[in-house]
Scaffold this active site. Structure first.
Site, PDB file in Angstrom:
ATOM      1  N   ALA A 130       3.009 -13.980  60.703  1.00 13.57           N
ATOM      2  CA  ALA A 130       3.814 -13.041  59.910  1.00 13.57           C
ATOM      3  C   ALA A 130       5.029 -12.592  60.705  1.00 13.57           C
ATOM      4  CB  ALA A 130       2.972 -11.839  59.484  1.00 13.57           C
ATOM      5  N   GLU A 133      10.705 -10.824  57.283  1.00 11.29           N
ATOM      6  CA  GLU A 133      10.751  -9.551  56.566  1.00 11.29           C
ATOM      7  C   GLU A 133      11.843  -9.605  55.511  1.00 11.29           C
ATOM      8  OE1 GLU A 133       9.386  -6.846  60.421  1.00 11.29           O
ATOM      9  OE2 GLU A 133      11.291  -6.428  59.407  1.00 11.29           O
ATOM     10  N   ASP A 246      10.448 -25.370  68.973  1.00 11.15           N
ATOM     11  CA  ASP A 246      10.929 -26.742  69.125  1.00 11.15           C
ATOM     12  C   ASP A 246       9.864 -27.756  68.711  1.00 11.15           C
ATOM     13  OD1 ASP A 246      13.391 -25.885  69.951  1.00 11.15           O
ATOM     14  OD2 ASP A 246      12.990 -26.134  72.082  1.00 11.15           O
ATOM     15  N   GLN A 285      22.582 -52.810  41.014  1.00  7.63           N
ATOM     16  CA  GLN A 285      23.011 -52.200  42.259  1.00  7.63           C
ATOM     17  C   GLN A 285      22.950 -50.670  42.215  1.00  7.63           C
ATOM     18  OE1 GLN A 285      26.880 -53.665  43.324  1.00  7.63           O
ATOM     19  NE2 GLN A 285      26.072 -55.558  44.229  1.00  7.63           N
ATOM     20  N   GLU A 369      11.099 -22.526  59.107  1.00  8.02           N
ATOM     21  CA  GLU A 369      11.243 -22.743  60.546  1.00  8.02           C
ATOM     22  C   GLU A 369      12.712 -22.962  60.938  1.00  8.02           C
ATOM     23  OE1 GLU A 369       8.808 -22.392  62.725  1.00  8.02           O
ATOM     24  OE2 GLU A 369       7.398 -21.969  61.117  1.00  8.02           O
TER      25      GLU A 369
END
Length: 386
Positions: A130, A133, A246, A285, A369
């Site tokens: 969590a 906000e 990361d 195409q 993220e």
């Protein structure tokens, strides 16, 4: 389409096969059942079936009951394969790792042995992180949820929003500030349990996609948390959160690659079979070039993702590479899903086919993220700071 790297170990190849079989057998058949904000099956039985194979805890340390796979590259193989089955269910089943890795990064040994094992074994619990906000999303240092020092612990007061797993989680890591106005210097991590007095979980929030992951707001009003549930020292929370970003972004990139791959494969199969003006639409195409572009973008994203994972496993700093991988993969997934919808034409707009769900699900990769704009900001800063 042969997507697997040539240098996989026998163990990695076997793990990919296990994940692919589970994705095909368990995830794809029920994906549509979970595509609802309020009315889908209890996910715990599916979680327990995944736990029989060790999938929810494969990346957690063996000493706490996990699978002991600690390299990001192998995590990418798992994430891609499960997300090929269903992106949302894959994220749901493996979501405990976000909670656990924060405990492992910041907590002491007693806390690791207390809070990580419940995420492992045959009946793991769901957990949640969590941070977000109403007024603090990408700027995590701006959180205002306050942790006030009291006798024996802290009282937490504030509001969190867009918290994945909140409606079903038993454990939460709540990030709060012990020093309002000091931004990152006050951010601290706490474990909050579902039945703690002062914690209220709001109703499930309606979402465009990824509906298998139930999402809700948290409301904390003088919620008491004992000292032994503060994870790390005061003020360490923000830096612990940044340390996990990361690797998390790299594995999320792999999830987006898996989702994009599913859309490309479906579009190819449909284009070969669908007839228009007496010929398969794959002969035109306008169709074939769009699929070619989608396949190229997904493969490019996979290469960036694997490169970032290898560097991360080698101990290199990978802020730029992780951001590049997530940015490329999230946009490739969206492009591939859109290409799939266009290839199916009117059927792509119908819930009888998976394309429209994949299009809705893919958009979240451009937001969570770190949004695509934040990824571009990270990359540009890393490139230009000299």
């Amino acid at each position: 389409m042969d997507h697997r790297p040539l240098d996989l170990t026998d163990e990695q190849r076997a793990l990919v096969e296990v994940c692919h079989d589970f994705a095909e057998r368990e995830l794809r058949p029920v994906a549509r059942l979970y595509d609802s904000d309020h009315d889908h099956p209890d996910p715990r039985p599916l979680l327990y079936r995944a736990a029989e194979l060790g999938l929810p805890s494969y990346s957690l340390p063996a000493e706490y009951g996990g699978g002991g796979i600690d390299d990001v590259f192998t995590a990418c193989l798992v994430s891609e394969e499960l997300s090929w089955g269903d992106d949302a269910l894959s994220s749901l089943l493996c979501s405990g790792s976000f909670f656990a890795h924060t405990i492992i990064a910041l907590g002491d040994e007693e806390q690791r042995r207390r809070f990580v094992p419940p995420l492992c074994g045959p009946t793991p619990v769901f957990a949640a992180l969590a941070t977000t906000e109403p007024g603090a999303g990408s700027d995590a240092a701006a959180i205002t949820t306050h942790a006030r020092r009291v006798d024996g612990g802290y009282e937490l007061t504030g509001q969190k929003t867009w918290i994945s797993n909140a409606p079903i989680a038993d454990l939460f890591i709540v990030f709060a500030t012990v020093a309002p106005g000091t931004r990152s210097r006050g951010v601290t991590a706490f474990v909050v349990e579902r039945d703690d007095a002062g914690l209220t979980v709001g109703p499930p929030m309606a979402k465009l996609g990824q509906r298998a992951i139930p999402t809700a707001e948290l409301f904390l009003q003088n919620c008491f948390v004992a000292d032994d549930r503060r994870i790390g020292e005061e003020g360490q929370g923000f830096y612990g959160l940044m340390e996990t970003f990361d690797a998390a972004r790299i594995t999320l990139a792999a999830s987006a690659v898996g989702a994009g791959r599913a859309a490309v494969e479906y579009a190819i199969a449909y284009a070969r079979e669908r007839q228009a003006f007496g010929r398969p639409i794959a002969d035109y195409q306008a169709v074939s070039f769009r699929i070619a572009d989608a396949a190229m973008k997904v493969d490019q994203a996979r290469l960036l993702t694997h490169h970032a994972a290898r560097l991360c496993d080698a101990g290199r700093r990978v802020a730029k590479e992780a951001a590049m991988a997530k940015l490329a993969a999230s946009e490739a997934a969206s492009f591939a899903a859109d290409a799939c919808v266009k290839t199916l034409g009117g059927y792509g707009y119908s819930p009888e086919y998976p394309a429209e769900k994949w299009l809705r699900d893919s958009k979240l990769h451009e937001l969570w993220e770190g949004t695509s704009d934040i990824m571009r900001l990270i990359v540009s800063r890393e490139l230009l700071k000299g």
